[in-house]
Motif scaffolding. Structure first.
Motif, PDB file in Angstrom:
ATOM      1  N   TYR A 182       0.835  -1.200   0.000  1.00 24.09           N
ATOM      2  CA  TYR A 182       0.000   0.000   0.000  1.00 24.09           C
ATOM      3  C   TYR A 182       0.873   1.254   0.000  1.00 24.09           C
ATOM      4  O   TYR A 182       0.622   2.204  -0.753  1.00 24.09           O
ATOM      5  N   ALA A 183       1.897   1.273   0.851  1.00 25.70           N
ATOM      6  CA  ALA A 183       2.786   2.434   0.918  1.00 25.70           C
ATOM      7  C   ALA A 183       3.432   2.706  -0.428  1.00 25.70           C
ATOM      8  O   ALA A 183       3.635   3.870  -0.816  1.00 25.70           O
ATOM      9  N   ALA A 184       3.733   1.650  -1.172  1.00 25.75           N
ATOM     10  CA  ALA A 184       4.385   1.809  -2.472  1.00 25.75           C
ATOM     11  C   ALA A 184       3.470   2.429  -3.515  1.00 25.75           C
ATOM     12  O   ALA A 184       3.949   2.947  -4.533  1.00 25.75           O
ATOM     13  N   THR A 185       2.151   2.421  -3.281  1.00 29.54           N
ATOM     14  CA  THR A 185       1.224   3.020  -4.249  1.00 29.54           C
ATOM     15  C   THR A 185       1.279   4.547  -4.218  1.00 29.54           C
ATOM     16  O   THR A 185       0.816   5.208  -5.150  1.00 29.54           O
ATOM     17  N   ARG A 204      12.318  -6.512  14.319  1.00 29.82           N
ATOM     18  CA  ARG A 204      12.325  -5.846  13.023  1.00 29.82           C
ATOM     19  C   ARG A 204      10.951  -5.259  12.734  1.00 29.82           C
ATOM     20  O   ARG A 204       9.927  -5.911  12.942  1.00 29.82           O
ATOM     21  N   GLY A 205      10.927  -4.014  12.242  1.00 24.91           N
ATOM     22  CA  GLY A 205       9.683  -3.360  11.881  1.00 24.91           C
ATOM     23  C   GLY A 205       9.416  -3.428  10.391  1.00 24.91           C
ATOM     24  O   GLY A 205      10.004  -4.239   9.664  1.00 24.91           O
ATOM     25  N   LEU A 206       8.523  -2.567   9.917  1.00 23.60           N
ATOM     26  CA  LEU A 206       8.167  -2.547   8.497  1.00 23.60           C
ATOM     27  C   LEU A 206       9.253  -1.907   7.641  1.00 23.60           C
ATOM     28  O   LEU A 206       9.274  -2.086   6.419  1.00 23.60           O
ATOM     29  N   ASN A 207      10.115  -1.116   8.264  1.00 24.08           N
ATOM     30  CA  ASN A 207      11.255  -0.498   7.575  1.00 24.08           C
ATOM     31  C   ASN A 207      10.831   0.410   6.428  1.00 24.08           C
ATOM     32  O   ASN A 207      11.518   0.519   5.417  1.00 24.08           O
ATOM     33  N   LEU A 208       9.697   1.078   6.608  1.00 23.03           N
ATOM     34  CA  LEU A 208       9.280   2.082   5.627  1.00 23.03           C
ATOM     35  C   LEU A 208       9.978   3.411   5.862  1.00 23.03           C
ATOM     36  O   LEU A 208      10.097   4.221   4.943  1.00 23.03           O
ATOM     37  N   LEU A 209      10.427   3.618   7.093  1.00 22.23           N
ATOM     38  CA  LEU A 209      11.231   4.777   7.457  1.00 22.23           C
ATOM     39  C   LEU A 209      12.451   4.283   8.227  1.00 22.23           C
ATOM     40  O   LEU A 209      12.295   3.489   9.169  1.00 22.23           O
ATOM     41  N   SER A 225       3.619  10.599   1.035  1.00 23.16           N
ATOM     42  CA  SER A 225       2.249  10.404   1.528  1.00 23.16           C
ATOM     43  C   SER A 225       2.190   9.467   2.727  1.00 23.16           C
ATOM     44  O   SER A 225       1.107   9.035   3.129  1.00 23.16           O
ATOM     45  N   LEU A 226       3.345   9.155   3.304  1.00 23.59           N
ATOM     46  CA  LEU A 226       3.430   8.291   4.481  1.00 23.59           C
ATOM     47  C   LEU A 226       3.618   9.149   5.721  1.00 23.59           C
ATOM     48  O   LEU A 226       4.528   9.978   5.774  1.00 23.59           O
ATOM     49  N   PHE A 227       2.767   8.942   6.722  1.00 22.76           N
ATOM     50  CA  PHE A 227       2.828   9.732   7.944  1.00 22.76           C
ATOM     51  C   PHE A 227       2.696   8.839   9.172  1.00 22.76           C
ATOM     52  O   PHE A 227       2.148   7.734   9.105  1.00 22.76           O
ATOM     53  N   LYS A 261      -0.449   6.290  -2.125  1.00 19.25           N
ATOM     54  CA  LYS A 261      -1.676   6.795  -1.502  1.00 19.25           C
ATOM     55  C   LYS A 261      -1.412   7.062  -0.025  1.00 19.25           C
ATOM     56  O   LYS A 261      -0.533   6.436   0.583  1.00 19.25           O
ATOM     57  N   PRO A 262      -2.169   7.984   0.592  1.00 18.62           N
ATOM     58  CA  PRO A 262      -1.876   8.360   1.978  1.00 18.62           C
ATOM     59  C   PRO A 262      -2.032   7.209   2.961  1.00 18.62           C
ATOM     60  O   PRO A 262      -3.032   6.489   2.964  1.00 18.62           O
ATOM     61  N   LEU A 263      -1.016   7.052   3.814  1.00 16.70           N
ATOM     62  CA  LEU A 263      -0.986   6.024   4.851  1.00 16.70           C
ATOM     63  C   LEU A 263      -0.553   6.678   6.152  1.00 16.70           C
ATOM     64  O   LEU A 263       0.433   7.421   6.176  1.00 16.70           O
ATOM     65  N   LEU A 264      -1.296   6.408   7.230  1.00 23.73           N
ATOM     66  CA  LEU A 264      -1.026   7.028   8.528  1.00 23.73           C
ATOM     67  C   LEU A 264      -0.894   5.960   9.602  1.00 23.73           C
ATOM     68  O   LEU A 264      -1.800   5.155   9.801  1.00 23.73           O
ATOM     69  N   GLY A 265       0.235   5.961  10.311  1.00 23.76           N
ATOM     70  CA  GLY A 265       0.413   5.110  11.479  1.00 23.76           C
ATOM     71  C   GLY A 265       0.139   5.910  12.743  1.00 23.76           C
ATOM     72  O   GLY A 265       0.589   7.054  12.865  1.00 23.76           O
TER      73      GLY A 265
END
Length: 205
Positions: free
Chosen positions: A68-71, A96-101, A173-175, A73-77
């Motif tokens: 989803y993050a790769a699309t 280990r986390g998702l490693n998006l940041l 768009s990742l927050f 589109k806005p994603l909020l944790g």
């Protein structure tokens, strides 16, 4: 429509109701197709980092969140959901986390009260679409661990709890918000409103 990602850990009902109060449809779901079709997605979280990542992996939702993050589109944790966006956490061992940041989640160290619980004022570190028309004020925190982003550009807002503490992170768009916007009064709802607005733009796009 905003997908509230259900992996068994999170304030799903309160987040869903907050989004609906802003006039946007919210669906609590663990269905990959529904999540990927949504104009926006929220990853909530309450509890331990390792347990949350285990749930995400067992359900396959870790890959769905990354997809989803790769699309774009806005994603909020939110709260623990924000921490899961990072590379790893030291909560009850190394996980280990998702490693998006890139960055680590570490425990508060000091003789002061832990967990950090209560209302603290935000300080915005840089401008961005999330903050347009928004004045910094107080929001509600409950956490014993805090994120240390590797890249200064990913740090959007901090608060002070005996040290500068990461409060909002973002890239594209990742927050992520360490506090609970759905429990943070007018400012929390205003920030959620800005996020919802981004999902509407994504739909039009």
């Amino acid at each position: 429509m905003i997908a509230i990602i259900d992996y068994g850990m999170g304030n799903l009902h309160s987040v869903s109701k907050a989004v609906e109060r802003l006039g946007c449809e919210a669906v609590v779901t663990s269905d990959p197709a529904t999540i990927l079709a949504a104009e926006g997605a929220i990853l909530p979280g309450v509890g331990a980092f390792g347990d949350a990542m285990a749930n995400l992996r067992e359900t396959g939702l870790d890959a769905v969140v990354k997809q989803y993050a790769a699309t774009g589109k806005p994603l909020l944790g939110i709260c623990l959901g924000m921490q899961l966006l990072f590379t790893e956490s030291e909560e009850h061992g190394t996980h280990r986390g998702l490693n998006l940041l890139p960055g680590r989640v570490v425990r508060f160290q000091g003789s002061y009260k832990i967990p950090h619980m209560g209302w603290n004022e935000l300080a915005f570190k840089q401008a961005g679409p999330l903050f347009e028309g928004v004045e910094p004020s107080h929001v509600y925190f409950v956490h014993s661990y805090h994120a240390l982003p590797e890249n200064p550009s990913d740090l959007l807002a901090v608060t002070d709890y005996h040290q500068p503490v990461t409060a909002i992170v973002g890239r594209g768009s990742l927050f992520g918000m360490q506090f609970h916007p759905e429990k943070s009064g007018a400012l929390g709802m205003r920030l959620l409103e800005r996020f919802v607005g981004m999902t509407r733009l994504a739909r039009k796009g």
